[in-house]
Design a protein around this motif. Structure first.
Motif, PDB file in Angstrom:
ATOM      1  N   CYS A  98      -7.946 100.538  16.561  1.00  0.00           N
ATOM      2  CA  CYS A  98      -6.688 100.610  17.315  1.00  0.00           C
ATOM      3  C   CYS A  98      -6.550 101.887  18.135  1.00  0.00           C
ATOM      4  O   CYS A  98      -5.546 102.070  18.838  1.00  0.00           O
ATOM      5  CB  CYS A  98      -5.502 100.450  16.363  1.00  0.00           C
ATOM      6  N   HIS A 118      -3.502 100.634  20.254  1.00  0.00           N
ATOM      7  CA  HIS A 118      -3.809  99.461  21.082  1.00  0.00           C
ATOM      8  C   HIS A 118      -4.917  98.703  20.362  1.00  0.00           C
ATOM      9  O   HIS A 118      -6.104  99.036  20.487  1.00  0.00           O
ATOM     10  CB  HIS A 118      -4.246  99.874  22.487  1.00  0.00           C
ATOM     11  N   CYS A 119      -4.523  97.703  19.578  1.00  0.00           N
ATOM     12  CA  CYS A 119      -5.470  97.029  18.682  1.00  0.00           C
ATOM     13  C   CYS A 119      -6.175  95.873  19.372  1.00  0.00           C
ATOM     14  O   CYS A 119      -5.585  95.198  20.226  1.00  0.00           O
ATOM     15  CB  CYS A 119      -4.746  96.522  17.440  1.00  0.00           C
ATOM     16  N   LYS A 121      -7.578  92.163  19.896  1.00  0.00           N
ATOM     17  CA  LYS A 121      -7.019  90.860  19.528  1.00  0.00           C
ATOM     18  C   LYS A 121      -8.134  89.901  19.103  1.00  0.00           C
ATOM     19  O   LYS A 121      -8.307  89.593  17.942  1.00  0.00           O
ATOM     20  CB  LYS A 121      -6.221  90.283  20.701  1.00  0.00           C
ATOM     21  N   ASP A 122      -8.905  89.455  20.077  1.00  0.00           N
ATOM     22  CA  ASP A 122      -9.935  88.459  19.783  1.00  0.00           C
ATOM     23  C   ASP A 122     -11.315  89.071  19.547  1.00  0.00           C
ATOM     24  O   ASP A 122     -12.217  88.407  19.048  1.00  0.00           O
ATOM     25  CB  ASP A 122     -10.027  87.444  20.933  1.00  0.00           C
ATOM     26  N   LYS A 124     -12.430  91.350  17.475  1.00  0.00           N
ATOM     27  CA  LYS A 124     -12.591  92.078  16.220  1.00  0.00           C
ATOM     28  C   LYS A 124     -14.038  92.019  15.745  1.00  0.00           C
ATOM     29  O   LYS A 124     -14.704  90.992  15.863  1.00  0.00           O
ATOM     30  CB  LYS A 124     -11.680  91.478  15.139  1.00  0.00           C
ATOM     31  N   CYS A 515      -2.539  93.047   9.089  1.00  0.00           N
ATOM     32  CA  CYS A 515      -3.235  92.163  10.021  1.00  0.00           C
ATOM     33  C   CYS A 515      -3.920  92.991  11.117  1.00  0.00           C
ATOM     34  O   CYS A 515      -4.663  92.447  11.946  1.00  0.00           O
ATOM     35  CB  CYS A 515      -2.272  91.157  10.653  1.00  0.00           C
ATOM     36  N   GLU A 516      -3.650  94.294  11.127  1.00  0.00           N
ATOM     37  CA  GLU A 516      -4.270  95.208  12.090  1.00  0.00           C
ATOM     38  C   GLU A 516      -4.985  96.336  11.351  1.00  0.00           C
ATOM     39  O   GLU A 516      -4.775  96.543  10.152  1.00  0.00           O
ATOM     40  CB  GLU A 516      -3.203  95.812  13.014  1.00  0.00           C
ATOM     41  N   CYS A 541      -2.681  86.256   8.052  1.00  0.00           N
ATOM     42  CA  CYS A 541      -3.893  86.600   8.791  1.00  0.00           C
ATOM     43  C   CYS A 541      -5.095  86.386   7.877  1.00  0.00           C
ATOM     44  O   CYS A 541      -4.940  86.120   6.683  1.00  0.00           O
ATOM     45  CB  CYS A 541      -3.853  88.030   9.335  1.00  0.00           C
TER      46      CYS A 541
END
Length: 616
Positions: A98, A118-119, A121-122, A124, A515-516, A541
């Motif tokens: 992030c 700023h994590c 999203k897709d 990961k 979830c982050e 998640c």
């Protein structure tokens, strides 16, 4: 007649047998319910039998010792083969999802937006973050305060940039931290002595401190010896690895910045907030940053500003800044402090100290001030990804003019088990003084059980500890020791917002959504406690993502304690079976009939370049 007699005897025997069977069924049903209630002795007897064979047999296949790659026996339980996670590419050794530097540069630099969370999203990662070659277990506290193995954070830039300020020095295969800082090159101890001449640091009144723009967290490192715990934060910026160094030293710290989003802490959390040349423009944006400090500062708490623009008349030349600019900066700070009802208690050389007044009655004058914009939000603790506002957080209601708003806290360590004001006032739904007492007793029992499972918990082996679902802080309170500290995480989806209670106990923590990714570097925690985390996040998640994040922040040979329903832990065990963790399931301390179980795990030692590597 003989036939009739025989038939009658048979019916009698049959009736007696049925009666006996029914009676036995009832007896065992009642016995089982009695044991399940926790009052039965059979479970305790089973535990005593287990103990009599030697405590080491409780976890026969796990080693909690650090031995850098020594093999740990496999789990006995047979299961289907788990999915195997490969190591990530070595370039991800210090990956912070992030606060990724490349992604950060795509955001605006105005108000430090690009340094905020700023994590991904897709995109990961689905691989295991490797430790750097040569990685070793950090030195035990207090040696770790002064020395960090070079291989663990091999970055020398600060030794050059901050050489004259005594931040850090490179010596052979270690970094040495003399305890200096930008404002205290002669050492943090002397600086703290100066603070202690003004502030009640030595008697337990000042227990929780927020250090903004902390550098390598030397202030927090040296406040620890005064029984003061500091939440330090700094951005991941050009000062490479400063927060990573702090955590390698065994000092609480997170990656963070004062920008456009509220700080992830509750209102009235800290006894003191501190800025030592932290480069935060305190007078900007209508005093918004000072108003955010005011929100997290306890009534009667202190704010310390050390460095520009304090005493600018004598220092503007050495700071190489125009005196008009510094004069205006200080004017704005003084103006905002007055609006917040802060009283200046001290100013000398380059340091100034303000104190927040204890309640609203002591600053009635600002009610008629047109500049006093009060926050409209009904919940001052609702902060996760909420935009910071240039508004004043109202004091809690109640109390006379000489009482502390929200109730005065006991000095530490008394406040650890005193009834927190938020509990005593009924502010936490469903938690009364009685249930709070029972809660603490329950967690003392849980922690005692953990210490029997892992005898190294209170030995100094684990310094940096995280509780992923901290509740009211019972785990951390039961562990309280000068050898360790606990980062108490209250999930943003938790039913109750309890982080304020945790701070009222003299502990520290942070809001977070699992979830982050967490705002820290890889390999920064020695022990992670996860009680009810996966039941809480069921259908929220992916379990794999949470476990991979736990792997990222856990040190090689670090330990994890899961506490959850048995069906949940079976799924967890299957996933971590492909993550180079060794595990063992243990019964609840009240016996095998309790559906809640304990899963203990140890992360194997391995480094970048070993075995196969993912292309990610």
């Amino acid at each position: 007649m003989a036939l009739k007699s025989s038939s009658a005897d048979g019916r009698t025997r049959s009736s007696i047998q049925i009666f006996i069977v029914v009676g036995l069924c009832c007896f065992f049903y009642i016995l089982g319910a009695w044991q399940r209630s926790g009052f039965g002795k059979a479970d305790n007897l089973a535990m005593e039998i287990t103990k009599s064979t030697g405590d080491c047999n409780i976890i026969p296949n796990l080693s909690f010792e650090t031995h850098h790659g020594g093999e740990v026996g496999p789990d006995d339980d047979s299961e289907s083969k788990p999915k195997i996670f490969q190591p990530c590419h070595p370039r991800f050794t210090d990956y912070t999802p992030c606060q990724d530097q490349k992604r950060a540069m795509t955001f605006s630099r105005e108000n430090m937006v690009y340094r905020e969370r700023h994590c991904p999203k897709d995109e990961k990662l689905r691989c295991l973050i490797p430790a750097p070659k040569g990685y070793v277990t950090p030195f035990p506290w207090p040696k770790s305060r002064d020395y960090v193995p070079f291989a663990n954070a091999p970055y020398k830039s600060l030794t050059v940039e901050k050489a004259i300020q005594n931040w850090v020095q490179y010596e052979g295969n270690v970094f040495r931290f003399p305890g200096g800082g930008t404002q205290f090159p002669q050492g943090a101890d002397k600086y703290i002595n100066q603070l202690a001449s003004v502030l009640p640091i030595t008697n337990g009144t000042v227990r929780t401190v927020l250090d903004t723009g902390c550098g390598v967290a030397s202030l927090g490192a040296y406040l620890w010896s005064r029984n003061v715990i500091t939440m330090s934060f700094a951005p991941r910026d050009s000062h490479e690895a400063q927060v990573q160094f702090a955590l390698e030293r065994g000092v609480p710290a997170v990656i963070g910045v004062i920008g456009t989003v509220k700080l992830p802490y509750p209102s009235r959390a800290f006894d003191m907030a501190h800025c030592s040349r932290c480069l935060i423009p305190w007078g900007a944006n209508d005093g918004m940053y000072l108003m955010e400090v005011d929100r997290v500062l306890r009534p009667g708490g202190y704010w310390v500003l050390s460095g520009p623009p304090i005493n600018w008349k004598n220092n503007y030349k050495s700071w190489q800044r125009p005196k008009e600019e510094l004069q205006e900066e200080q004017r704005k700070i003084e103006e905002t402090a007055k609006l917040l009802c802060w009283d200046k208690k001290y100013e000398n050389h380059e340091m100034a100290i303000w104190q927040k007044r204890v309640n609203a009655d002591t600053c009635r004058g600002r009610q008629d001030d047109s500049r006093a914009n009060f926050c409209k939000s009904a919940d001052a603790d609702d902060v996760w990804y909420k935009k910071m506002e240039a508004c004043i957080t109202p004091y809690p209601d109640g109390g006379s003019s000489d009482e502390v708003a929200g109730e005065e806290l006991k000095v530490f360590p008394e406040r650890l088990y005193a009834f927190p004001p938020r509990v005593a006032s009924g502010s936490v739904p469903g938690v009364s003084v009685q249930t709070y007492r029972e809660y603490n007793n329950e967690w003392k029992k849980h922690v005692n059980a953990y210490k029997k499972i892992n005898k190294l918990i209170d030995s100094g082996r684990y310094r940096n500890i995280m509780d992923m679902n901290a509740g009211l802080g019972g785990f951390a309170a039961a562990l309280q020791s000068p050898k360790l500290w606990v980062m108490n995480v209250v999930p943003t989806i938790a039913e109750k917002s309890t982080l304020g209670v945790i701070y009222e106990r003299g502990l520290i923590g942070i809001y977070h959504d699992w979830c982050e990714a967490f705002s820290t570097y890889p390999r920064t925690y020695d022990l992670i406690h996860a009680s009810g985390v996966f039941s809480l996040y069921k259908d929220k998640c992916d379990m794999e993502d949470i476990l991979l994040e736990m792997d990222r922040i856990l040190r090689p040979e670090g330990a994890v304690i899961f506490r959850d329903e048995v069906d949940v832990l079976i799924k967890v065990r299957k996933v971590v079976g492909g993550m180079r963790w060794d595990t063992k399931m243990v019964d609840h301390e009240d016996g095998p009939l309790v559906p809640e179980k304990i899963l203990v795990a140890v992360k194997q030692y391995w480094v970048a370049g070993g075995n196969s590597t993912s292309t990610q």
